[in-house]
Design a protein around this motif. Structure first.
Motif, PDB file in Angstrom:
ATOM      1  N   THR A 139      10.220  78.612  38.433  1.00 34.70           N
ATOM      2  CA  THR A 139      11.065  78.066  39.474  1.00 34.70           C
ATOM      3  C   THR A 139      10.335  77.331  40.508  1.00 34.70           C
ATOM      4  OG1 THR A 139      10.966  80.234  40.719  1.00 34.70           O
ATOM      5  CG2 THR A 139      12.965  79.864  39.415  1.00 34.70           C
ATOM      6  N   SER A 140       8.894  77.837  40.722  1.00 31.63           N
ATOM      7  CA  SER A 140       7.965  77.253  41.480  1.00 31.63           C
ATOM      8  C   SER A 140       6.427  77.234  41.170  1.00 31.63           C
ATOM      9  CB  SER A 140       8.191  77.411  43.022  1.00 31.63           C
ATOM     10  OG  SER A 140       7.796  78.871  43.225  1.00 31.63           O
ATOM     11  N   VAL A 141       5.739  76.369  41.455  1.00 31.66           N
ATOM     12  CA  VAL A 141       4.521  76.717  41.149  1.00 31.66           C
ATOM     13  C   VAL A 141       3.343  75.669  42.283  1.00 31.66           C
ATOM     14  CG1 VAL A 141       2.516  76.195  39.471  1.00 31.66           C
ATOM     15  CG2 VAL A 141       4.676  76.540  38.542  1.00 31.66           C
ATOM     16  N   ALA A 170      -0.200  73.819  31.330  1.00 34.09           N
ATOM     17  CA  ALA A 170       0.080  74.914  30.950  1.00 34.09           C
ATOM     18  C   ALA A 170       1.505  75.330  31.375  1.00 34.09           C
ATOM     19  CB  ALA A 170      -0.615  75.977  31.861  1.00 34.09           C
ATOM     20  N   THR A 171       2.022  74.768  32.097  1.00 34.72           N
ATOM     21  CA  THR A 171       3.679  74.972  33.048  1.00 34.72           C
ATOM     22  C   THR A 171       4.636  73.971  32.172  1.00 34.72           C
ATOM     23  OG1 THR A 171       3.422  73.454  34.510  1.00 34.72           O
ATOM     24  CG2 THR A 171       2.920  75.772  35.137  1.00 34.72           C
ATOM     25  N   GLY A 172       4.175  72.821  31.548  1.00 34.93           N
ATOM     26  CA  GLY A 172       4.973  72.108  30.794  1.00 34.93           C
ATOM     27  C   GLY A 172       5.552  71.047  31.296  1.00 34.93           C
ATOM     28  N   ASP A 173       5.383  71.051  33.171  1.00 31.69           N
ATOM     29  CA  ASP A 173       6.167  70.060  33.760  1.00 31.69           C
ATOM     30  C   ASP A 173       5.346  69.862  34.990  1.00 31.69           C
ATOM     31  OD1 ASP A 173       8.078  68.749  35.297  1.00 31.69           O
ATOM     32  OD2 ASP A 173       9.398  70.241  35.427  1.00 31.69           O
ATOM     33  N   LEU A 194       7.046  69.893  38.471  1.00 34.48           N
ATOM     34  CA  LEU A 194       7.148  71.193  39.251  1.00 34.48           C
ATOM     35  C   LEU A 194       6.125  71.673  39.875  1.00 34.48           C
ATOM     36  CD1 LEU A 194       8.951  74.065  39.407  1.00 34.48           C
ATOM     37  CD2 LEU A 194       7.847  74.550  37.035  1.00 34.48           C
ATOM     38  N   VAL A 195       4.772  71.145  39.593  1.00 32.15           N
ATOM     39  CA  VAL A 195       3.598  71.645  40.282  1.00 32.15           C
ATOM     40  C   VAL A 195       3.457  71.109  41.297  1.00 32.15           C
ATOM     41  CG1 VAL A 195       1.184  72.255  39.834  1.00 32.15           C
ATOM     42  CG2 VAL A 195       2.634  72.325  37.953  1.00 32.15           C
ATOM     43  N   ILE A 223      -3.485  79.373  42.598  1.00 34.41           N
ATOM     44  CA  ILE A 223      -2.350  78.925  41.881  1.00 34.41           C
ATOM     45  C   ILE A 223      -1.230  80.151  42.116  1.00 34.41           C
ATOM     46  CG2 ILE A 223      -1.368  78.729  39.512  1.00 34.41           C
ATOM     47  CD1 ILE A 223      -4.041  78.103  38.542  1.00 34.41           C
ATOM     48  N   GLU A 224      -0.052  79.737  42.768  1.00 34.57           N
ATOM     49  CA  GLU A 224       0.881  80.847  42.977  1.00 34.57           C
ATOM     50  C   GLU A 224       2.135  79.880  42.031  1.00 34.57           C
ATOM     51  OE1 GLU A 224       0.521  81.847  47.554  1.00 34.57           O
ATOM     52  OE2 GLU A 224      -0.094  79.681  47.011  1.00 34.57           O
ATOM     53  N   ALA A 225       2.749  81.093  41.537  1.00 38.30           N
ATOM     54  CA  ALA A 225       4.026  80.808  40.503  1.00 38.30           C
ATOM     55  C   ALA A 225       4.950  81.712  40.698  1.00 38.30           C
ATOM     56  CB  ALA A 225       3.396  80.371  38.969  1.00 38.30           C
TER      57      ALA A 225
END
Length: 281
Positions: free
Chosen positions: A150-152, A210-213, A216-217, A234-236
């Protein structure tokens, strides 16, 4: 297109005494290329040999012949890029179309969706990428199997001089020059920031891959005159967990925009491609 941080699934990782030696063309003889090229020249990676070096400057101390890109593609079966995003944009397709594999260090180029689409259609060469100066990417890739995050957020902190760019206005340039504490230089997505800082924010692109979006990051770039170490946090968050990774590296003495660890990350990825995954260089 095959992409990977350091363990390419499409490559046989078992050792085999008759496996042919990979002929390596190294693009760039700078802070990254020198370490990678020296390791290859000194025989630290059985199964790979430094066949040539591609650089737009005349080299006097190169341990292998200096060739043009076109000539390198005729004699190499794997190109290792260590020269910047512009090289990836200009040459990646042609490398793959020639049947030569490509290992990319400047992952910032891969936030361009048009380029990624072209590389997916190119071949028969395969493309790999290295995670560079950040960890935790394997876990982020695994979490994608559970569902979207939902968040990165990636916060990168570096010395002000390593972050100055030609596009900056006089006010921001002065803030960097006179900073006595942390200064937020830019906040944007992993699609936007690597374009603005082509030599300093490849980590943002690696996290996006890595996250694919990339959209989003969220990326926050901070200049800090006290940043003797380059720091990435990095916070996800997602429905299946919360994740936080923090690394702090010493900058390379000759090129402070690059962390000392980056060429060794390239070597680890290269070892996986040539079939020595899991071994310590």
């Amino acid at each position: 297109m095959t992409t990977t941080t350091d363990r390419p699934t499409s490559v046989d990782r078992t050792t085999h005494p008759t496996r042919p030696v990979r002929r390596i063309g190294l693009v760039g003889w700078g802070a990254i290329g020198r370490v990678v090229g020296t390791a290859l020249t000194e025989g630290h990676m059985p199964g790979a040999e430094l066949t040539c070096i591609i650089d737009n400057r005349p080299l006097v101390d190169a341990p292998a012949p200096q060739l043009s890109f076109e000539d390198a593609l005729a004699v190499c079966d794997l190109i290792v890029e260590a020269a910047g995003q512009a090289v990836v944009r200009e040459w990646a397709e042609r490398v793959l179309d020639s049947g030569t594999d490509l290992l990319i260090a400047s992952t910032g180029a891969l936030v361009d969706p048009g380029l990624v689409d072209r590389l997916r259609a190119a071949g028969p060469g395969r493309v790999y990428f290295t995670g560079g100066a950040v960890g935790g990417l394997d876990l982020l890739q695994a979490v994608r199997g559970l569902g979207a995050l939902t968040s990165v957020r990636l916060t990168t902190t570096k010395l002000p001089a390593t972050l100055h760019q030609p596009w900056m206005d006089a006010e921001l340039t002065e803030r960097l020059r006179t900073a006595t504490g942390p200064v937020e230089v830019m906040r944007g997505t992993a699609r936007d920031v690597p374009v603005k800082f082509p030599k300093s924010t490849n980590v943002a692109a690696s996290v996006a891959l890595a996250t694919g979006d990339p959209d989003l990051v969220e990326v926050v770039v901070v200049a800090d005159p006290a940043a003797t170490l380059t720091r990435h946090v990095i916070e996800a968050d997602g429905p299946h967990g919360t994740y936080r990774f923090e690394v702090a590296h010493r900058p390379d003495a000759t090129n402070p925009a690059t962390s000392q660890v980056v060429p060794h990350a390239v070597l680890r990825s290269l070892a996986a491609v040539v079939g020595r995954a899991g071994q310590i260089l």
